[in-house]
Design a protein around this motif. Structure first.
Motif, PDB file in Angstrom:
ATOM      1  N   ASP A 168     -42.592  -1.223 -13.421  1.00  0.00           N
ATOM      2  CA  ASP A 168     -42.145  -0.442 -11.906  1.00  0.00           C
ATOM      3  C   ASP A 168     -41.918  -0.672 -10.753  1.00  0.00           C
ATOM      4  N   GLU A 169     -41.856  -2.663 -11.310  1.00  0.00           N
ATOM      5  CA  GLU A 169     -41.387  -2.984 -10.249  1.00  0.00           C
ATOM      6  C   GLU A 169     -40.289  -3.605 -10.090  1.00  0.00           C
ATOM      7  N   TYR A 170     -39.417  -3.900  -8.392  1.00  0.00           N
ATOM      8  CA  TYR A 170     -38.254  -4.095  -8.489  1.00  0.00           C
ATOM      9  C   TYR A 170     -38.276  -5.098  -7.429  1.00  0.00           C
ATOM     10  N   MET A 171     -37.255  -6.243  -7.285  1.00  0.00           N
ATOM     11  CA  MET A 171     -37.549  -7.290  -6.337  1.00  0.00           C
ATOM     12  C   MET A 171     -36.303  -7.108  -6.108  1.00  0.00           C
ATOM     13  N   ILE A 172     -35.726  -7.463  -3.924  1.00  0.00           N
ATOM     14  CA  ILE A 172     -34.414  -7.656  -3.632  1.00  0.00           C
ATOM     15  C   ILE A 172     -35.085  -8.526  -3.004  1.00  0.00           C
ATOM     16  N   SER A 173     -33.851  -9.957  -3.207  1.00  0.00           N
ATOM     17  CA  SER A 173     -34.839 -11.249  -2.778  1.00  0.00           C
ATOM     18  C   SER A 173     -33.529 -11.819  -1.739  1.00  0.00           C
ATOM     19  N   GLU A 174     -33.859 -12.460  -0.661  1.00  0.00           N
ATOM     20  CA  GLU A 174     -32.164 -12.639   0.517  1.00  0.00           C
ATOM     21  C   GLU A 174     -33.081 -13.860   0.922  1.00  0.00           C
ATOM     22  N   LYS A 175     -31.987 -15.177   0.444  1.00  0.00           N
ATOM     23  CA  LYS A 175     -32.048 -16.412   0.915  1.00  0.00           C
ATOM     24  C   LYS A 175     -32.856 -16.729   2.549  1.00  0.00           C
ATOM     25  N   ASP A 176     -32.109 -16.343   3.800  1.00  0.00           N
ATOM     26  CA  ASP A 176     -32.415 -15.909   5.115  1.00  0.00           C
ATOM     27  C   ASP A 176     -32.169 -15.019   5.152  1.00  0.00           C
ATOM     28  N   LEU A 177     -32.888 -13.885   5.398  1.00  0.00           N
ATOM     29  CA  LEU A 177     -33.282 -12.605   5.928  1.00  0.00           C
ATOM     30  C   LEU A 177     -32.783 -12.559   7.408  1.00  0.00           C
ATOM     31  N   LEU A 178     -31.933 -11.685   7.562  1.00  0.00           N
ATOM     32  CA  LEU A 178     -31.334 -11.576   9.138  1.00  0.00           C
ATOM     33  C   LEU A 178     -32.486 -11.256  10.328  1.00  0.00           C
ATOM     34  N   VAL A 179     -33.809 -10.240   9.741  1.00  0.00           N
ATOM     35  CA  VAL A 179     -34.150  -9.982  10.898  1.00  0.00           C
ATOM     36  C   VAL A 179     -35.112 -11.642  10.922  1.00  0.00           C
TER      37      VAL A 179
END
Lengths: 141, 194
Positions: free
Chosen positions: B114-125
């Motif tokens: 039931d787990e999903y991941m969205i990854s971002e190298k350099d998140l804008l915030v």
């Protein structure tokens, strides 16, 4: 060859908020660097008063036998200065760039308290990159 | 007047096409506003998990609105009803509108179904933010996690969403992973739909 000996950032009341040295030349312990910072702050203020020209913004460059001191003061009174090898060029460009890094990675960081010592990981990383780049550019010249 | 008469006049305001509006705001303006949001919330709490929760709540309100807007603007008043559909909607459409790019990756958790991941190298915030060491694993991406939770919740996919720093090999900075854990009923419905 290290062109830049050290970098200081002082807040508008003369307190040292950032100090970093590069290479062994001109290295100072914490007390000495604090002393230099507040000394420079006062000298800068006195130079403004003593200047024969009205509207003088203070010392920008101090040339000594063994080092040059380049200073940049922002509109809010924060001063950035580097101590470097005599005759090093383009330091004002580097100082402007460091100021830019300061506005981005220090002032936009919610965990930084104004006028307090700078402890921001991102600022350190970007600064190291900038100094390295400057050195490479210098070797190319 | 230059350009006068060029703007088509609509007698009925409802016939006027819904403009996309100006797509971008100044990054500096946003960074300062976000910094203030974090600082304000910091004065209102006495522990870090509380701060995380408050940021998430702020994001939730954004997410709920973004879902409504995008469903109307891009999808002709339809919304995704399937799990993978809504996930790719968040990963691409929502991310593009909010951050100007598609998220770096969307993955399924290896340990849990039931787990999903969205990854971002350099998140804008997180672009200008360095979290002090004494705040442990706190991540301002909690705000983005809240946005994701808002979108998913509004679309009928209740989930627990959290933001984490994940150190990456060969990179100086850890990347931010948004972990989505769907509620049981969502997976049951998915299974029923086949």
């Amino acid at each position: 060859m290290a062109a830049i000996y050290s970098l200081y950032i002082i807040n508008k009341s003369g307190g040292l908020i950032f100090y970093k040295d590069y290479g062994s030349k001109g290295r100072m312990d914490t007390n000495d660097s604090l002393r230099v910072a507040s000394l420079w702050h006062s000298m800068h203020a006195i130079s403004q008063q003593l200047s024969p020209i009205t509207g003088c913004s203070g010392i920008e460059l101090l040339e000594a036998d063994t080092f040059d001191l380049n200073c940049f003061q922002s509109l809010t009174g924060t001063k950035f200065f580097v101590v470097c090898e005599p005759g090093t060029q383009n330091m004002e460009v580097l100082l402007k760039f460091i100021y830019e890094l300061y506005t981005d990675y220090v002032l936009k960081n919610p965990f930084y308290e104004m006028e307090m010592p700078i402890r921001c990981e991102l600022f350190d990383i970007k600064l190291t990159q900038a100094i390295q780049k400057d050195r490479v550019a210098l070797l190319g010249r | 007047m230059i350009g006068a008469g060029k703007i088509k006049q609509y007698s009925n305001i409802l016939e006027k096409p819904l403009s996309k509006g100006k797509q971008e705001v100044s990054l500096s303006a946003f960074a300062f506003l976000f910094s203030e949001l974090v600082q304000y919330n910091q004065t209102q709490v006495d522990n870090i998990s509380e701060l995380e929760r408050r940021l998430e709540d702020a994001g939730y309100a954004v997410g709920a609105r973004v879902l409504e807007l995008l469903c109307h603007r891009d999808k002709g008043n339809r919304r995704e009803t399937r799990l993978l559909g809504i996930l790719s909607f968040v990963h691409s459409t929502v991310w593009k509108v909010l951050f100007g790019k598609v998220a770096d990756s969307l993955e399924k958790g290896t340990e849990h179904e039931d787990e999903y991941m969205i990854s971002e190298k350099d998140l804008l915030v997180n672009k200008f933010i360095s979290v002090p060491k004494d705040m442990g694993t706190f991540n301002c991406g909690a705000f983005v996690a809240g946005i994701v939770r808002g979108v998913l919740d509004g679309a009928g996919f209740p989930a627990v969403v959290t933001a984490h720093f994940v150190p990456m090999e060969g990179l100086q900075r850890p990347r931010t992973t948004i972990l989505i854990k769907f509620a049981e009923e969502v997976l049951q419905r998915e299974a029923r739909l086949g």
